[in-house]
Design a protein around this motif. Sequence first.
Motif, mmCIF file in Angstrom:
data_model
loop_
_atom_site.group_PDB
_atom_site.id
_atom_site.type_symbol
_atom_site.label_atom_id
_atom_site.label_comp_id
_atom_site.label_asym_id
_atom_site.label_seq_id
_atom_site.Cartn_x
_atom_site.Cartn_y
_atom_site.Cartn_z
ATOM 1 N N VAL A 135 0.797 -1.396 0.329
ATOM 2 C CA VAL A 135 0.052 0.109 -0.045
ATOM 3 C C VAL A 135 0.955 1.342 0.213
ATOM 4 O O VAL A 135 0.795 2.344 -0.687
ATOM 5 N N TRP A 136 1.595 1.636 0.776
ATOM 6 C CA TRP A 136 2.452 2.500 0.904
ATOM 7 C C TRP A 136 3.189 2.380 -0.800
ATOM 8 O O TRP A 136 3.747 3.831 -1.019
ATOM 9 N N GLN A 137 3.728 1.341 -0.920
ATOM 10 C CA GLN A 137 4.462 2.047 -3.095
ATOM 11 C C GLN A 137 3.421 2.401 -3.168
ATOM 12 O O GLN A 137 3.585 2.999 -4.440
ATOM 13 N N GLY A 138 2.740 1.568 -3.762
ATOM 14 C CA GLY A 138 1.400 2.211 -4.628
ATOM 15 C C GLY A 138 0.809 3.671 -4.066
ATOM 16 O O GLY A 138 1.115 4.491 -4.975
ATOM 17 N N SER A 139 0.863 3.833 -3.224
ATOM 18 C CA SER A 139 0.724 5.242 -2.226
ATOM 19 C C SER A 139 1.697 6.557 -2.909
ATOM 20 O O SER A 139 1.393 7.772 -3.832
ATOM 21 N N LEU A 140 2.739 5.848 -3.106
ATOM 22 C CA LEU A 140 3.921 6.658 -3.119
ATOM 23 C C LEU A 140 4.485 6.918 -4.498
ATOM 24 O O LEU A 140 4.274 7.809 -5.571
ATOM 25 N N LEU A 141 3.439 5.649 -5.471
ATOM 26 C CA LEU A 141 3.887 6.334 -6.913
ATOM 27 C C LEU A 141 3.128 6.929 -7.442
ATOM 28 O O LEU A 141 3.000 7.459 -8.461
ATOM 29 N N ARG A 142 1.976 6.710 -7.568
ATOM 30 C CA ARG A 142 0.648 7.181 -7.752
ATOM 31 C C ARG A 142 0.664 8.385 -6.871
ATOM 32 O O ARG A 142 0.496 10.022 -7.389
ATOM 33 N N GLY A 143 1.593 9.252 -6.375
ATOM 34 C CA GLY A 143 1.499 10.560 -5.497
ATOM 35 C C GLY A 143 -0.154 11.116 -4.497
ATOM 36 O O GLY A 143 -0.237 11.841 -4.752
ATOM 37 N N ALA A 144 -0.707 9.908 -4.047
ATOM 38 C CA ALA A 144 -2.213 9.970 -4.033
ATOM 39 C C ALA A 144 -2.113 8.905 -2.957
ATOM 40 O O ALA A 144 -1.740 7.277 -2.559
ATOM 41 N N ARG A 145 -3.681 8.961 -2.532
ATOM 42 C CA ARG A 145 -4.137 7.484 -1.837
ATOM 43 C C ARG A 145 -3.919 6.472 -2.658
ATOM 44 O O ARG A 145 -4.708 7.045 -4.190
ATOM 45 N N LEU A 146 -3.963 5.025 -2.524
ATOM 46 C CA LEU A 146 -3.429 4.099 -3.261
ATOM 47 C C LEU A 146 -5.460 4.004 -4.342
ATOM 48 O O LEU A 146 -5.274 4.240 -5.286
ATOM 49 N N PHE A 147 -6.583 4.044 -3.230
ATOM 50 C CA PHE A 147 -7.892 4.029 -4.011
ATOM 51 C C PHE A 147 -9.061 5.307 -3.037
ATOM 52 O O PHE A 147 -8.034 5.802 -2.400
ATOM 53 N N HIS A 148 -9.256 5.210 -4.099
ATOM 54 C CA HIS A 148 -10.627 7.098 -3.996
ATOM 55 C C HIS A 148 -9.367 8.165 -3.619
ATOM 56 O O HIS A 148 -9.298 9.532 -3.215
ATOM 57 N N ALA A 149 -8.101 7.626 -4.299
ATOM 58 C CA ALA A 149 -6.981 9.244 -4.959
ATOM 59 C C ALA A 149 -7.823 10.891 -5.046
ATOM 60 O O ALA A 149 -7.079 11.520 -4.237
ATOM 61 N N ASP A 150 -8.838 10.537 -6.140
ATOM 62 C CA ASP A 150 -9.482 12.022 -6.052
ATOM 63 C C ASP A 150 -10.769 12.148 -5.665
ATOM 64 O O ASP A 150 -11.364 11.823 -5.134
ATOM 65 N N LEU A 174 1.367 8.381 4.940
ATOM 66 C CA LEU A 174 3.039 8.032 4.881
ATOM 67 C C LEU A 174 3.440 7.412 3.089
ATOM 68 O O LEU A 174 4.150 8.875 2.935
ATOM 69 N N GLY A 175 2.800 7.710 2.668
ATOM 70 C CA GLY A 175 3.213 6.974 0.874
ATOM 71 C C GLY A 175 2.298 8.299 0.200
ATOM 72 O O GLY A 175 3.604 8.533 -0.562
ATOM 73 N N ARG A 176 1.081 8.479 0.320
ATOM 74 C CA ARG A 176 1.037 9.997 -0.376
ATOM 75 C C ARG A 176 1.990 11.260 -0.474
ATOM 76 O O ARG A 176 2.270 11.843 -0.589
ATOM 77 N N VAL A 177 2.492 11.136 1.399
ATOM 78 C CA VAL A 177 2.487 12.266 2.147
ATOM 79 C C VAL A 177 4.250 12.575 1.436
ATOM 80 O O VAL A 177 4.524 13.595 0.058
ATOM 81 N N LEU A 178 5.028 11.467 1.296
ATOM 82 C CA LEU A 178 5.635 11.272 0.344
ATOM 83 C C LEU A 178 6.310 11.538 -1.046
ATOM 84 O O LEU A 178 7.124 11.890 -1.609
#
Length: 279
Positions: free
Chosen positions: A19-34, A243-247
């Motif tokens: 989940v951390w890696q997916g959010s990091l790469l997406r730069g947002a929530r892994l799901f419900h990004a927008d 943490l992933g999306r913040v980074l």
Amino acid sequence: MGFLEAIGRAFGGVLSPLVWQGSLLRGARLFHADGVVYCAAVKALAVEGEVGALAERLAGPALVRLSSALWRWRGGRSERRPDVLGVAVRFRASEEVTPVASERDQDLLFLSARRFSLLPIALFTTKTRDFLANDYYTQLPFEVEGFGRAEFRLVPLRAETEEANRLERLERAAASGVALLRLEIRRGRTRGRWMAVGDIELYEPVDIDQTALRLDPFHTGRGIVPRGLLQATRLATYTASYLGRVLGVRGRRGASTASTASTASTASTRGRARRGGGR
């Protein structure tokens, strides 16, 4: 903490790096990004008994985030794709608009699917072009202070709006005072009747840092506590997503700043070269 919840926390720990890696790469929530966030108010409907006590605790200001689970919002194309919609409600202790949760805040998260196991079906039954055209369910059990094991749902007022995309429909409904979500509760592990707790009225969209906005069912300031194996997996995975999306956002901002500085430096160098050649 029970045995199944201990297993759930361990399983969440296993999933959290993904989940951390997916959010990091997406730069947002892994799901419900927008999503879009609205200021709201909760009006108690129940006045007696256990449900009345809960309604009194939840009444007051709220923040509501409405989102789609899978697709990023780029034009209107995502609205035509199979998806589920989500509504996350933060019952606030004050009217301050901030992404930071206080100790007395309570978060509840809902999806346009009755059960977790029915998510594949909900991808095709959700009316993705209108947030107010679907019912939303917490899906998983909670222990509610003074009530016991329970589950929740949101039932919107089916407002008639002109043809438009889902954000425009929602804005028009809010402006007309008909963007209403009825919060209902029923006892868990039963097929009992749903009981009205209160109405959540959306007022207007607000500009808030959604990266920093941590909507988490473990914010339990009003005595609604997640229970069970699947709920327990969320403890680690939601933290990993944050943490992933913040980074990811910081990394993209840093890259954008560096690119801008590099472009400016190149333009400046070319300008000096042109001026030097003219002398």
